[in-house]
Design an enzyme around this catalytic site. Sequence first.
Site, PDB file in Angstrom:
ATOM      1  N   ASN A 100       0.842  -1.205   0.000  1.00 34.58           N
ATOM      2  CA  ASN A 100       0.000   0.000   0.000  1.00 34.58           C
ATOM      3  C   ASN A 100       0.878   1.257   0.000  1.00 34.58           C
ATOM      4  O   ASN A 100       1.617   1.492   0.946  1.00 34.58           O
ATOM      5  CB  ASN A 100      -0.876  -0.043   1.263  1.00 34.58           C
ATOM      6  CG  ASN A 100      -1.799   1.163   1.376  1.00 34.58           C
ATOM      7  OD1 ASN A 100      -1.810   2.020   0.501  1.00 34.58           O
ATOM      8  ND2 ASN A 100      -2.561   1.197   2.456  1.00 34.58           N
TER       9      ASN A 100
ATOM     10  N   CYS B  29      -5.179   0.175   5.485  1.00 28.63           N
ATOM     11  CA  CYS B  29      -4.893  -1.262   5.499  1.00 28.63           C
ATOM     12  C   CYS B  29      -4.736  -1.783   6.932  1.00 28.63           C
ATOM     13  O   CYS B  29      -4.772  -2.986   7.149  1.00 28.63           O
ATOM     14  CB  CYS B  29      -3.663  -1.574   4.648  1.00 28.63           C
ATOM     15  SG  CYS B  29      -2.198  -0.678   5.109  1.00 28.63           S
ATOM     16  N   HIS B  30      -4.591  -0.861   7.892  1.00 27.95           N
ATOM     17  CA  HIS B  30      -4.543  -1.323   9.286  1.00 27.95           C
ATOM     18  C   HIS B  30      -5.897  -1.895   9.732  1.00 27.95           C
ATOM     19  O   HIS B  30      -5.979  -2.575  10.747  1.00 27.95           O
ATOM     20  CB  HIS B  30      -4.104  -0.187  10.221  1.00 27.95           C
ATOM     21  CG  HIS B  30      -4.980   1.032  10.179  1.00 27.95           C
ATOM     22  ND1 HIS B  30      -4.880   1.984   9.177  1.00 27.95           N
ATOM     23  CD2 HIS B  30      -5.985   1.459  10.981  1.00 27.95           C
ATOM     24  CE1 HIS B  30      -5.777   2.945   9.384  1.00 27.95           C
ATOM     25  NE2 HIS B  30      -6.460   2.654  10.466  1.00 27.95           N
TER      26      HIS B  30
ATOM     27  N   GLU C 128      -8.591   4.213  16.977  1.00 31.16           N
ATOM     28  CA  GLU C 128      -9.919   4.255  16.362  1.00 31.16           C
ATOM     29  C   GLU C 128     -10.967   3.522  17.201  1.00 31.16           C
ATOM     30  O   GLU C 128     -12.141   3.468  16.832  1.00 31.16           O
ATOM     31  CB  GLU C 128      -9.850   3.643  14.951  1.00 31.16           C
ATOM     32  CG  GLU C 128      -8.932   4.421  14.025  1.00 31.16           C
ATOM     33  CD  GLU C 128      -8.953   3.903  12.591  1.00 31.16           C
ATOM     34  OE1 GLU C 128      -9.711   2.949  12.310  1.00 31.16           O
ATOM     35  OE2 GLU C 128      -8.213   4.458  11.762  1.00 31.16           O
TER      36      GLU C 128
END
Lengths: 188, 155
Positions: free
Chosen positions: A149, A157-158, A184
């Site tokens: 990426n 992509c995490h 998050e």
Amino acid sequence: MTGIPTVLDERFRAAAAASGELDVAYDLLDDTPVGPLLVGVSDRGLCRIGFDPEPEAELERLARDFGPRVLRTPRALDQVRRELDEYFAGRRHDFDLELDLRTAPEFHRRVLTELSRVEYGRTTTYGTLAAQVGSPRAARAVGTVMNRNPIPIILPCHRVVGASGSLVGYGGGLDRKEWLLRLEGALL
Amino acid sequence: MSRTGVPPFEWFYESHKSEVLAFLRRRAGRDRADDLFQETFLHALRAYGRLEHGEHLRAWILTIAANAVIDAARRERPAGQLVQEPVDVDERPAFEELAPLTDGLPPTERAAVVLRYGYDLDYDAIGAALGSNEQAARQAASAGVRRLRKEKEQR
């Protein structure tokens, strides 16, 4: 070799960015919560975020992918820097940045576009992404796309984990993946 | 793939910025050097994407700087009024003396003469700077000198 006055140096870099002649304008963000980052923008948008940048290799790669007119021009990265700061402070969930994925192969682009729809605080799996791009057996290939990426964090992509919920891997190292998912609220 | 051997502009700029500024200060004075510095590297940036290889970049950027000095001098001085300006003492022939003298030469000959006798670059570097080769540079410089001699005789 001695340097030149900072004012003069900054003036040239700003003028170069304003001239529209650069292939890539980049900057090094030295102190983010996930360590130093190299960020680069082309005339089409953000084209690179690199973890643990080794500027030598990064600059050569940018020159190869986008053209040799690659210059460090902090001011051209103001918006990117601001949005990342807000994200790291927990105040931003979506980015308002144009992205330049022109160097990504077609399959990569499809997967990355699908990835960009995974929302803040959610996770998905490699297999799910593979199915969403119409290649349900391509979970491993999706893993490769994640690993390469060019614009991690922004292209999240995490947020992609294994079917069992394990973190599996991350181009920037598992510690960072874990940190981002905790930020998050996707991991407790 | 990008053209082989052309380094990222950042490296090119970092490698040559000090020398270019010192050169401009010597030739055009401290006050004008800052503007010429920016002009020189912006010019280089515009041309950089078209470079075929990364050789002789030092000669190339010094040529651009030399031309920036010539153009600035020309802008500031109406034709026919050649004022001798004080420049830093330098063992090489003062560029300020050479530039107005070579004004009437065709561009390639002028560049070759100025680079050879004003800056003491060797013909190999001059050829690279001019996008030709050593022999062409040698011929251009000697043609320029012959033309200057003839002009002087006719005066």
